[in-house]
Design a protein around this motif. Sequence first.
Motif, PDB file in Angstrom:
ATOM      1  N   TRP A  88      19.965 -29.608  35.724  1.00 27.30           N
ATOM      2  CA  TRP A  88      19.554 -31.151  35.629  1.00 27.30           C
ATOM      3  C   TRP A  88      19.973 -31.960  36.795  1.00 27.30           C
ATOM      4  O   TRP A  88      19.173 -32.815  37.395  1.00 27.30           O
ATOM      5  N   ALA A  89      21.223 -31.767  37.388  1.00 31.47           N
ATOM      6  CA  ALA A  89      21.658 -32.772  38.459  1.00 31.47           C
ATOM      7  C   ALA A  89      20.751 -32.146  39.762  1.00 31.47           C
ATOM      8  O   ALA A  89      20.459 -33.303  40.470  1.00 31.47           O
ATOM      9  N   SER A  90      20.250 -31.169  39.884  1.00 30.75           N
ATOM     10  CA  SER A  90      19.463 -31.036  40.892  1.00 30.75           C
ATOM     11  C   SER A  90      18.074 -31.541  41.060  1.00 30.75           C
ATOM     12  O   SER A  90      17.320 -31.780  41.978  1.00 30.75           O
ATOM     13  N   GLU A  91      17.809 -32.033  39.545  1.00 23.77           N
ATOM     14  CA  GLU A  91      16.595 -32.680  39.548  1.00 23.77           C
ATOM     15  C   GLU A  91      16.491 -34.087  39.591  1.00 23.77           C
ATOM     16  O   GLU A  91      15.267 -34.768  39.346  1.00 23.77           O
ATOM     17  N   ILE A  92      17.435 -34.745  39.637  1.00 24.65           N
ATOM     18  CA  ILE A  92      18.044 -36.175  39.780  1.00 24.65           C
ATOM     19  C   ILE A  92      17.247 -36.606  41.059  1.00 24.65           C
ATOM     20  O   ILE A  92      17.301 -36.320  41.974  1.00 24.65           O
ATOM     21  N   LYS A  93      16.429 -37.687  41.143  1.00 23.99           N
ATOM     22  CA  LYS A  93      15.672 -38.370  42.133  1.00 23.99           C
ATOM     23  C   LYS A  93      16.136 -39.666  42.324  1.00 23.99           C
ATOM     24  O   LYS A  93      15.657 -40.276  43.617  1.00 23.99           O
ATOM     25  N   THR A  94      16.773 -40.329  41.572  1.00 24.91           N
ATOM     26  CA  THR A  94      16.900 -41.916  41.693  1.00 24.91           C
ATOM     27  C   THR A  94      18.443 -42.043  41.611  1.00 24.91           C
ATOM     28  O   THR A  94      19.305 -41.393  40.905  1.00 24.91           O
ATOM     29  N   VAL A  95      18.983 -43.122  42.378  1.00 26.61           N
ATOM     30  CA  VAL A  95      20.333 -43.695  42.006  1.00 26.61           C
ATOM     31  C   VAL A  95      20.654 -44.005  40.880  1.00 26.61           C
ATOM     32  O   VAL A  95      21.626 -43.496  40.044  1.00 26.61           O
ATOM     33  N   GLU A  96      19.567 -44.656  40.091  1.00 25.49           N
ATOM     34  CA  GLU A  96      19.984 -45.165  38.784  1.00 25.49           C
ATOM     35  C   GLU A  96      20.075 -43.774  37.657  1.00 25.49           C
ATOM     36  O   GLU A  96      20.971 -43.955  36.981  1.00 25.49           O
ATOM     37  N   GLU A 123      24.683 -30.103  50.597  1.00 26.30           N
ATOM     38  CA  GLU A 123      24.104 -30.955  51.700  1.00 26.30           C
ATOM     39  C   GLU A 123      22.895 -32.048  51.165  1.00 26.30           C
ATOM     40  O   GLU A 123      22.521 -32.835  51.837  1.00 26.30           O
ATOM     41  N   ALA A 124      22.545 -31.892  49.884  1.00 26.76           N
ATOM     42  CA  ALA A 124      21.541 -32.810  49.482  1.00 26.76           C
ATOM     43  C   ALA A 124      22.346 -33.993  49.098  1.00 26.76           C
ATOM     44  O   ALA A 124      23.151 -34.237  48.237  1.00 26.76           O
ATOM     45  N   GLN A 125      21.781 -35.137  49.575  1.00 27.89           N
ATOM     46  CA  GLN A 125      22.268 -36.309  49.383  1.00 27.89           C
ATOM     47  C   GLN A 125      22.506 -36.735  48.002  1.00 27.89           C
ATOM     48  O   GLN A 125      23.461 -37.478  47.755  1.00 27.89           O
ATOM     49  N   MET A 126      21.371 -36.697  47.349  1.00 25.94           N
ATOM     50  CA  MET A 126      21.378 -37.181  45.875  1.00 25.94           C
ATOM     51  C   MET A 126      22.355 -36.388  45.168  1.00 25.94           C
ATOM     52  O   MET A 126      22.858 -37.035  44.251  1.00 25.94           O
ATOM     53  N   LEU A 127      22.792 -35.191  45.273  1.00 26.94           N
ATOM     54  CA  LEU A 127      23.729 -34.432  44.625  1.00 26.94           C
ATOM     55  C   LEU A 127      24.826 -34.844  45.084  1.00 26.94           C
ATOM     56  O   LEU A 127      25.900 -35.103  44.008  1.00 26.94           O
ATOM     57  N   GLN A 128      25.115 -35.301  46.231  1.00 24.03           N
ATOM     58  CA  GLN A 128      26.526 -35.870  46.659  1.00 24.03           C
ATOM     59  C   GLN A 128      26.679 -37.368  45.639  1.00 24.03           C
ATOM     60  O   GLN A 128      27.686 -37.525  45.266  1.00 24.03           O
ATOM     61  N   ASP A 164      23.071 -43.014  55.404  1.00 30.25           N
ATOM     62  CA  ASP A 164      22.212 -43.134  54.005  1.00 30.25           C
ATOM     63  C   ASP A 164      22.982 -44.189  53.145  1.00 30.25           C
ATOM     64  O   ASP A 164      24.156 -44.150  52.730  1.00 30.25           O
ATOM     65  N   THR A 165      22.194 -45.486  52.871  1.00 28.55           N
ATOM     66  CA  THR A 165      22.999 -46.672  52.336  1.00 28.55           C
ATOM     67  C   THR A 165      23.539 -46.152  50.749  1.00 28.55           C
ATOM     68  O   THR A 165      24.652 -46.590  50.542  1.00 28.55           O
ATOM     69  N   ASN A 166      22.577 -45.542  50.068  1.00 26.07           N
ATOM     70  CA  ASN A 166      23.030 -45.185  48.620  1.00 26.07           C
ATOM     71  C   ASN A 166      24.138 -44.142  48.566  1.00 26.07           C
ATOM     72  O   ASN A 166      25.071 -44.512  47.933  1.00 26.07           O
ATOM     73  N   LEU A 167      24.127 -43.330  49.772  1.00 26.56           N
ATOM     74  CA  LEU A 167      25.392 -42.445  49.579  1.00 26.56           C
ATOM     75  C   LEU A 167      26.820 -43.148  49.994  1.00 26.56           C
ATOM     76  O   LEU A 167      27.776 -43.068  49.730  1.00 26.56           O
ATOM     77  N   ARG A 168      26.316 -44.068  51.127  1.00 30.61           N
ATOM     78  CA  ARG A 168      27.454 -44.674  51.721  1.00 30.61           C
ATOM     79  C   ARG A 168      28.387 -45.695  50.495  1.00 30.61           C
ATOM     80  O   ARG A 168      29.354 -45.704  50.374  1.00 30.61           O
ATOM     81  N   LYS A 169      27.409 -46.143  49.822  1.00 29.89           N
ATOM     82  CA  LYS A 169      27.828 -47.177  48.535  1.00 29.89           C
ATOM     83  C   LYS A 169      28.522 -46.399  47.457  1.00 29.89           C
ATOM     84  O   LYS A 169      29.584 -46.840  47.126  1.00 29.89           O
TER      85      LYS A 169
END
Length: 197
Positions: A88-96, A123-128, A164-169
């Motif tokens: 599930w975590a690997s399939e997440i594509k949005t910050v929301e 390494e995947a930013q969305m997972l981070q 990456d703004t989202n990762l930084r936030k």
Amino acid sequence: MNKELINDIKKELHACMNGVASAAMRQTEDYRVNFGVELPRLQMIASEFHPNRELAQALWNESVRECRILATLLMPSYEFDEELCEIWASEIKTVEMAQIFALNLASRLPYASRKAFRWIADEAQMLQIVGYFTMCHVLRLGEMSERSAEELLDHLECDIQSTDTNLRKAAVRTLQIFANQSDINMEKAKKIADYLF
């Protein structure tokens, strides 16, 4: 899982559709389908059902924003094994969705801290981002060992400078929560990013 039940849920979601919100999300978020239904309404829909792994998995598989949010509300944490959690975590594509997954599900898992660290180091930013949002909730639940705190600070020092703004936030938010836990943590956080405090 009864396909008819999934279709009934989707019909209810369609009936609650917020066209303006849906259109705005299509412009800014990576959802295959979304109805723009607000979170309080989704929580009301979820309250009509008992937590159920099979239903939650069927909803998640729909790849529809609202179905996935419902899935995070309906998945029993005691049945959410680590392998499925990773999928599930690997399939997440949005910050929301990262925020909702972390709040409704990942942070309630007995292995939440371990997963959060694993995702933060990925390494995947969305997972981070998922990892940092999960860590925010883990931190609110209690203290962490000095070794874990040092590991977290090492990651934060790097990621609060991310392009990456989202990762930084997400990293900044985690650092702020960490700092607010104690005076010692505040001093450690200031060494990394004094300008935030």
